[in-house]
Every structure is written in C-alpha cells, then in structure tokens.
Design an enzyme around this catalytic site. Structure first.
Site, short mmCIF file in Angstrom:
data_model
loop_
_atom_site.label_atom_id
_atom_site.label_comp_id
_atom_site.label_asym_id
_atom_site.label_seq_id
_atom_site.Cartn_x
_atom_site.Cartn_y
_atom_site.Cartn_z
N GLY A 1 -20.18 7.31 6.97
CA GLY A 1 -19.43 7.69 5.80
C GLY A 1 -19.83 7.37 4.36
O GLY A 1 -20.28 6.23 4.21
N LYS B 1 0.99 -1.16 -0.06
CA LYS B 1 -0.01 0.05 -0.09
C LYS B 1 0.98 1.09 0.01
O LYS B 1 1.91 1.10 0.59
CB LYS B 1 -0.80 -0.13 1.19
CG LYS B 1 -2.03 0.85 1.04
CD LYS B 1 -3.13 0.29 0.67
CE LYS B 1 -4.67 0.96 0.86
NZ LYS B 1 -5.73 0.26 0.74
N GLY C 1 -19.24 8.18 0.99
CA GLY C 1 -18.24 8.45 0.00
C GLY C 1 -18.33 7.55 -1.27
O GLY C 1 -19.60 7.12 -1.58
N ASN C 2 -17.37 7.26 -2.02
CA ASN C 2 -17.56 6.62 -3.19
C ASN C 2 -17.99 5.20 -2.95
O ASN C 2 -18.92 4.58 -3.73
CB ASN C 2 -16.12 6.42 -3.79
CG ASN C 2 -15.54 7.69 -4.51
OD1 ASN C 2 -16.40 8.59 -4.71
ND2 ASN C 2 -14.23 8.03 -3.84
N VAL C 3 -17.60 4.39 -1.96
CA VAL C 3 -18.21 2.99 -1.92
C VAL C 3 -19.50 3.06 -1.29
O VAL C 3 -20.48 2.33 -1.90
CB VAL C 3 -17.28 2.24 -0.91
CG1 VAL C 3 -17.64 0.84 -0.87
CG2 VAL C 3 -15.82 2.09 -1.39
N ALA C 4 -19.63 3.73 -0.29
CA ALA C 4 -20.94 3.78 0.36
C ALA C 4 -22.07 4.37 -0.13
O ALA C 4 -23.22 3.86 -0.20
CB ALA C 4 -20.58 4.52 1.98
N TYR C 5 -21.73 5.31 -1.10
CA TYR C 5 -23.20 5.64 -1.80
C TYR C 5 -23.62 4.59 -2.65
O TYR C 5 -24.66 4.59 -2.79
CB TYR C 5 -22.48 6.96 -2.84
CG TYR C 5 -23.68 7.68 -3.49
CD1 TYR C 5 -24.62 8.45 -2.73
CD2 TYR C 5 -24.06 7.29 -4.59
CE1 TYR C 5 -25.45 9.17 -3.28
CE2 TYR C 5 -25.14 8.00 -5.32
CZ TYR C 5 -26.09 8.64 -4.67
OH TYR C 5 -27.14 9.35 -5.18
N1 LIG Z 1 -12.84 2.43 -2.74
C1 LIG Z 1 -12.66 1.15 -2.70
O1 LIG Z 1 -12.57 0.56 -3.81
C2 LIG Z 1 -12.11 0.63 -1.40
C3 LIG Z 1 -12.17 1.16 -0.16
N2 LIG Z 1 -11.97 0.62 1.00
C4 LIG Z 1 -12.18 1.45 2.22
O2 LIG Z 1 -13.36 1.92 2.21
C5 LIG Z 1 -13.51 3.10 2.81
C6 LIG Z 1 -14.01 4.13 2.17
O3 LIG Z 1 -13.38 4.30 1.03
P1 LIG Z 1 -14.04 5.18 -0.31
O4 LIG Z 1 -15.58 5.38 -0.24
O5 LIG Z 1 -13.13 4.97 -1.39
O6 LIG Z 1 -13.52 6.47 0.32
P2 LIG Z 1 -14.16 8.05 0.27
O7 LIG Z 1 -13.03 8.96 0.51
O8 LIG Z 1 -14.74 8.41 -1.22
O9 LIG Z 1 -15.35 8.08 1.41
C7 LIG Z 1 -15.21 8.10 2.46
C8 LIG Z 1 -16.13 9.06 3.37
O10 LIG Z 1 -16.06 8.92 4.78
C9 LIG Z 1 -16.26 10.45 5.06
N3 LIG Z 1 -15.44 10.52 6.44
C10 LIG Z 1 -14.26 10.65 6.61
N4 LIG Z 1 -14.18 10.57 8.09
C11 LIG Z 1 -15.39 10.45 8.66
C12 LIG Z 1 -15.68 10.52 10.07
N5 LIG Z 1 -15.06 10.60 11.04
N6 LIG Z 1 -17.38 10.20 10.06
C13 LIG Z 1 -17.97 10.12 9.07
N7 LIG Z 1 -17.54 10.25 7.79
C14 LIG Z 1 -16.22 10.25 7.65
C15 LIG Z 1 -15.51 11.05 4.12
O11 LIG Z 1 -16.03 12.56 4.08
C16 LIG Z 1 -15.85 10.41 2.67
O12 LIG Z 1 -17.37 11.02 2.28
C17 LIG Z 1 -12.02 3.58 3.37
O13 LIG Z 1 -11.58 2.99 4.63
C18 LIG Z 1 -11.09 2.60 2.04
O14 LIG Z 1 -9.99 2.47 2.70
C19 LIG Z 1 -11.65 -0.70 1.07
C20 LIG Z 1 -11.32 -1.43 -0.24
C21 LIG Z 1 -11.77 -0.90 -1.74
C1 LIG Z 2 -8.24 -1.65 -5.49
C2 LIG Z 2 -7.94 -1.20 -4.45
C3 LIG Z 2 -9.24 -0.42 -3.76
C4 LIG Z 2 -7.34 -1.99 -3.34
C5 LIG Z 2 -7.09 -1.67 -1.94
O1 LIG Z 2 -5.95 -0.81 -1.69
C6 LIG Z 2 -8.02 -1.87 -1.03
O2 LIG Z 2 -8.71 -2.86 -1.20
O3 LIG Z 2 -7.79 -1.42 0.07
#
Ligand SMILES: NC(=O)C1=CN([C@@H]2O[C@H](COP(=O)(O)OP(=O)(O)OC[C@H]3O[C@@H](n4cnc5c(N)ncnc54)[C@H](O)[C@@H]3O)[C@@H](O)[C@H]2O)C=CC1
Ligand SMILES: CC(C)CC(=O)C(=O)O
Length: 365
Positions: A180, A80, A182-186
């Site tokens: 949260g 990472k 963000g990208n995944v949760a939406y």
């Molecule tokens: N994007 C992916 O494909 C993957 C993501 N993850 C994990 O999933 C999680 C979310 O990833 P994404 O959606 O990509 O990130 P993102 O940055 O798009 O979404 C995260 C959201 O959490 C919010 N946030 C941050 N701190 C907060 C808090 N204390 N309370 C409430 N909300 C808060 C942010 O404002 C943001 O909207 C991360 O931990 C990431 O490492 C894991 C595997 C793959």
């Molecule tokens: C493709 C990525 C989202 C891989 C990664 O870093 C993860 O799963 O946390």
C-alpha cells in the site's frame, strides 16, 4: 455477532449508530474506554460487505485506539468511527456536517480526525458543527493531515526495529517491501529512499504504484506477491489482518514494521512470528505518530513539540523489545502490558472522591 456479549468481553463503553437520510450518512461511532480521557480516534470511510462487518471494524479499531493512546502516554481514551460508503463516490458536504452534529451530541466523549478514506476537507466540514475534531486545515490553527507525521513515526520505529534485528538502525542498503503506497506510505518511502533503502511496492491502485516507481525507483510487484519478497523488512501500510495463516509461511523478512492498524489477524499470529524470530514492531505503537500529532492540537498546536514526541516512538519501541526479552513474551503482548498497566494505574489514582456538583456534599458549597 452477539453485540452486548462482545462489548462485555472486550470492555466497550458505547456504540452509537448514526443515520441521516438526506445526506445518506451511515456512521458507527465506537467508544472503547475513556479512563484516560475523551476517546480520540479517526473516521474511516469504506465500502463494507455488510453492516456487521462495519460494526466489527469500528469496534476493533476503537479498542486499538485505547491501547495506542495509552502506550503513547496521551491522556486520551480510545474510539473510532466508520462511515459506510465509497469515499470516491458517496461523499457530500451535508454528510460530514450531519456527522459533526452527532459528534457534538456526545459532548466531548469522542473527538475525531482523519483515517482511511477521509481528508482534511472532510474534517473542515465536521468542524462547521463541532469543535470535537482535529486534523482540520492549518488555517484554523490546526495540525492538518496527520499522515506525514504518522509516516515519520513509522520511520523512527522501523529504525528501532532494524537495530534490534540487524544490530544497527541504519536502513541504507536494506530491502523494504511496502504494502500500500497511500498517504502514510508515500511519505514513509520518501524517508526510506533518502536513507538509501531499496523499495519494493504494491497497491491495488496502479497510479499509486507508478508514483512510487517514478519517484523512488521502487520495484512494483503484484498484490499477492508482496509477502514472499526477499526483503529485510516488510512494511504493511494498507489494511489490517495481513499477518495470518496464509501470509506467515511466505515471509522471508526479519522485521515487520508498518503503519496499518490491526495487523495481526488473531493474537496467535503474533505468537507464531515471535517464535519464527521475526522482530515485530507492534502496530498501534509504531503508527501512533498521527494521533500524537493531532492530540497536540488540544493544548494549542506546537509542531516542534509534537515532532519531538513522535520521534520518541523509537524509544517506546525499544522499551517494548526490552519488556519482551525480560518477560520472554511476544512484542505485541509486551505492548499490551505497557498500555494496560498505565490505564490501571490511572484508574486507581482517579478513584479517590472529588467534590462535584452531583455529590451528596454539593449543597454545602
Ligand atoms: N493516516 C494516518 O495518519 C494513519 C493511518 N494508519 C493506518 O495506516 C494504513 C494506511 O493509512 P493511509 O495511508 O492513511 O491510507 P490510504 O488510504 O491513503 O492508503 C492505503 C493504501 O493502501 C492501498 N490498498 C488497499 N488495499 C490494499 C491491498 N489489499 N493491497 C495493497 N494495497 C492496498 C490503497 O489503494 C491505498 O493506496 C491504514 O491501515 C490506517 O488505518 C494508522 C495510523 C495513522
Ligand atoms: C489521527 C488519527 C490518524 C488517529 C487514528 O485514528 C489512528 O491512529 O488510527
């Protein structure tokens, strides 16, 4: 932190500190274990309170990738990167190109992708300098942003966890507290809303909250209120360490299933929620959809094949619950066992001698 001691204790292979004055790049690449293959893991850009905190995050996340890739059945090791900086204000094109050149210098030991704070466009910039990058735009024959596929995997894994806790994998009528959006949760909320779940959401970003309220009729709550909601399922989808001494006493949920990496602050917290009877879907298993998707690019991306594999997260989560019950251990331990056993089997099978250009027999070729 005593770095070498920490790396020795947790079996890390390599830590690479990269700086580029012109672009302001400050990146830390952590490679945990490459027994199964090259280390694949995303690049996180975040404002860390200190350099030590950034190094620790890179190391912890890299180890998580070793376990994630192993449990997902991928022939990939764990690594990472973290880039120190504010993803909204500190990015520039040269930064990602400089980072791409550092990755190229590792000659395939590390392959990157998106994580929190980085985007498909950033991957495209890295791709100008190296092929050891995935999650690049579809126009390059790539799989694009992994987040929606991660969400699909979390949705499948959550259904398996619901079946374990409630006897049915239907999420209709279930109340789900999402931390949260963000990208995944939406995208996860889209699946959940479509199935008839009731959503409670929180985020530090008010716009993200409002989007979920408008689109899914979600109920918005404060940042610290999310843990104590009267919800069937808690879905942590922001940052890590949110299952801890302060939050555990607040939980009313029966299931914890979300995308965030490193959800347990310490392993003991996994033991405590297990004793409380909360069904915990181990983070690195339920959120492996993104890495399964981008890993598919390495064989020439086939979306149908990738999505089928991601849907298999349901079965892997069920398998982990079965090991947990059989061996009377918490689910996070069961997941670690699954991953560690696979790595040990592969390490053993690869220990036989194979002729190569460096061996004592090379001049006999
Ligand atoms: N994007 C992916 O494909 C993957 C993501 N993850 C994990 O999933 C999680 C979310 O990833 P994404 O959606 O990509 O990130 P993102 O940055 O798009 O979404 C995260 C959201 O959490 C919010 N946030 C941050 N701190 C907060 C808090 N204390 N309370 C409430 N909300 C808060 C942010 O404002 C943001 O909207 C991360 O931990 C990431 O490492 C894991 C595997 C793959
Ligand atoms: C493709 C990525 C989202 C891989 C990664 O870093 C993860 O799963 O946390």
């Amino acid at each position: 932190m005593e770095l070498f001691k920490y790396m020795e204790t947790h079996d890390y292979e390599q830590l690479v500190i990269c700086q580029d004055k012109t672009s302001g790049l400050k990146a830390i690449i952590a490679i945990h274990d490459t027994t199964l293959g090259p280390a694949l893991g995303g690049t996180r850009m975040w404002t860390y309170a200190s350099e030590e905190e950034a190094i620790e995050d890179a190391l912890r996340l890299a180890k998580g990738m070793t376990y994630k890739n192993a449990a997902a059945g991928l022939n990939l090791g764990g690594g990472k990167t973290v880039i120190i900086g504010n993803p909204r204000t500190d990015k520039n094109d040269e930064m990602f190109r400089a980072f791409g050149r550092f990755i190229e210098g590792l000659n395939g030991r590390y392959i990157t992708a998106e994580d929190v704070g980085t985007t498909e466009e950033d991957m495209d910039l890295i791709h100008l300098e190296t092929d050891y990058v995935t999650g690049v735009s579809a126009e390059f024959g790539s799989s694009g942003n992994p987040s929606p596929v991660t969400a699909y995997g979390v949705y499948k894994g959550m259904k398996a966890a619901a079946k374990e806790a409630f006897g049915s994998d239907s999420l209709e009528g279930k109340t789900i507290a999402v931390q949260g959006v963000g990208n995944v949760a939406y995208t996860l909320c889209e699946y959940l809303h479509e199935e008839g779940a009731k959503l409670i959401v929180t985020d530090i970003n008010n716009e993200a909250v409002q989007r979920a309220v408008d689109a899914f009729g979600a109920i918005a709550v404060g940042i610290d209120e999310i843990y104590s909601q009267d919800a069937d399922i808690f879905a942590p989808c922001a940052l890590g360490a949110i299952i801890n001494d302060e939050t555990i006493p607040q939980f009313k949920c029966k299931v914890i299933a979300g995308s965030a990496n490193n959800q347990l602050k310490n392993p003991e917290h996994g033991d405590i929620i297990h004793e409380m009877g909360i069904v915990y879907a181990p983070d690195y298993v339920i959120n492996s959809g993104g890495v399964i998707n981008v890993a598919d690019e390495l064989a020439g991306y086939n979306r149908e094949r990738a999505m089928k594999r991601v849907a298999g997260i349901y079965d892997t989560i069920e398998q982990i619950f079965a090991i947990s019950k059989r061996d009377n251990i918490p689910t996070y331990v069961a997941a670690d066992r699954l991953a560690e056993e696979r790595i040990a089997r592969v390490a053993k099978s690869r220990s036989q001698f194979l002729q190569n250009e460096k061996s004592v027999l090379s001049n006999k070729k």
